[in-house]
Design a protein around this motif. Structure first.
Motif, PDB file in Angstrom:
ATOM      1  N   LEU A   8       8.595   1.402   3.694  1.00  0.00           N
ATOM      2  CA  LEU A   8       9.866   0.699   2.860  1.00  0.00           C
ATOM      3  C   LEU A   8       9.509  -0.510   2.660  1.00  0.00           C
ATOM      4  N   GLU A   9       8.819  -1.333   3.596  1.00  0.00           N
ATOM      5  CA  GLU A   9       8.480  -2.588   3.316  1.00  0.00           C
ATOM      6  C   GLU A   9       6.816  -2.653   3.319  1.00  0.00           C
ATOM      7  N   GLY A  57       5.963  18.872  -1.238  1.00  0.00           N
ATOM      8  CA  GLY A  57       6.443  18.753   0.206  1.00  0.00           C
ATOM      9  C   GLY A  57       6.840  17.312   0.727  1.00  0.00           C
ATOM     10  N   HIS A  58       6.235  16.484  -0.086  1.00  0.00           N
ATOM     11  CA  HIS A  58       6.402  14.922   0.340  1.00  0.00           C
ATOM     12  C   HIS A  58       8.006  14.355  -0.278  1.00  0.00           C
ATOM     13  N   SER A  59       8.228  14.971  -1.367  1.00  0.00           N
ATOM     14  CA  SER A  59       9.452  14.647  -1.940  1.00  0.00           C
ATOM     15  C   SER A  59      10.894  14.335  -1.120  1.00  0.00           C
ATOM     16  N   MET A  85       1.126   1.698  -0.632  1.00  0.00           N
ATOM     17  CA  MET A  85       1.595   2.974  -0.063  1.00  0.00           C
ATOM     18  C   MET A  85       0.714   3.528   0.887  1.00  0.00           C
ATOM     19  N   GLU A  86       1.327   4.217   1.910  1.00  0.00           N
ATOM     20  CA  GLU A  86       0.741   4.844   3.361  1.00  0.00           C
ATOM     21  C   GLU A  86      -0.456   5.569   2.791  1.00  0.00           C
ATOM     22  N   GLY A  87      -1.557   5.181   3.323  1.00  0.00           N
ATOM     23  CA  GLY A  87      -2.688   5.745   3.303  1.00  0.00           C
ATOM     24  C   GLY A  87      -3.598   5.205   2.100  1.00  0.00           C
ATOM     25  N   GLN A  88      -2.945   4.117   1.423  1.00  0.00           N
ATOM     26  CA  GLN A  88      -3.633   3.212   0.495  1.00  0.00           C
ATOM     27  C   GLN A  88      -3.798   1.845   0.832  1.00  0.00           C
TER      28      GLN A  88
END
Length: 279
Positions: A228-229, A18-20, A201-204
């Motif tokens: 993105l950044e 779903g994230h793709s 990454m988001e969540g990491q």
């Protein structure tokens, strides 16, 4: 655009999927070029991967992209592999041939290099030195692309020393393993820094890498594109280094698959970037 019963169909297979952003990307191109086709998400559990791939020709699919966690497992299922997939050890693109057989390809390496060439045109890879952070599948694709582009030395560092050493052996003599605790000390003479891990990454958590020793001329890039950044790119940009985000790699690696499935070589444009980002 209206889809007819003769539509060409492809998709992206993963679990979860779903994230793709690949459906948004490929369907933009289908609309842009007026092609009667569709690109759909295919959520497939790992235990169902073989059945799903083998069903593609039976359902009239032209092929699919593969994302986590299927890229390596699919190698044992397809009928043949291209040279890049065999070397990298993973597949991200499957093409259904005219006879119904499946060819596995890996387009990560050319996608990564094309993104660098478009976003950092002054970077000269022939004869350059790079550092790659991470030793997973993304790192293999990046390293293969860099070697093909003429990079003469790649320093490789990963938190697990055994994985670093194993990957370095796969690409000997181009890759030099660097211990994780020494990574910041080996930046002083590189032309390119690449993060291939999920750190940032988001969540990491962010990638912990001081950039004090990084040359001002060095280009910094990240395979992460959400955000993105990343913090790494923000730190590099703040000190004056040219930075390249990971979205361009996603866009460029999609070009060969689209061409194989839908018969058109698409362009990667700024309008496409904005569309994929939902801007």
């Amino acid at each position: 655009m209206t889809i007819t019963g003769k539509a060409l169909v492809a998709g992206v297979m993963g679990w979860p999927v779903g994230h793709s952003r690949s459906p948004r990307l490929h369907n933009y191109w289908l609309e842009r070029y007026g092609i009667d086709g569709a690109y759909v998400p295919l959520p497939v559990r790992p235990e169902h991967l073989q059945a799903a791939l083998r069903a593609l020709p039976k359902m009239g699919f032209r092929g699919c992209n593969l994302t986590v966690p299927h890229k390596e497992a699919a190698m044992e299922i397809v009928d043949r592999l291209d040279t890049a997939a065999r070397h990298i050890g993973a597949i991200n693109t499957v093409v259904v041939e005219a006879d119904g057989s499946l060819t596995g390809r890996n387009t990560d390496a050319p996608g990564f290099i094309a993104n660098l060439q478009q976003s950092a045109p002054r970077l000269r890879l022939d004869g350059a030195t790079a550092m790659v952070i991470g030793a997973g599948g993304a790192a293999r694709g990046v390293i293969a692309g860099l070697i093909e582009a003429g990079v003469v030395e790649i320093k490789l560092s990963n938190r697990t020393q055994e994985k670093t050493a194993a990957l370095a052996r796969s690409f000997d003599p181009y890759v030099l393993p660097v211990r994780w605790e020494c990574r910041a000390d080996r930046l002083d003479d590189i032309d390119l820094l690449v993060n291939t891990t999920s750190l940032g990454m988001e969540g990491q958590p962010p990638l912990d890498l001081p950039l004090d020793g990084l040359p001002p001329k060095a280009v910094v890039t990240d395979v992460v594109y959400a955000p993105l950044e990343t913090e790494l790119l923000a730190k590099a940009r703040a000190r004056g280094n040219v930075t390249v985000d990971g979205l361009g790699m996603l866009l460029h690696q999609a070009v060969p698959g689209f061409q194989a499935w839908f018969g058109k070589t698409p362009e990667v444009t700024e309008e496409l970037r904005r569309h994929v980002l939902g801007l």
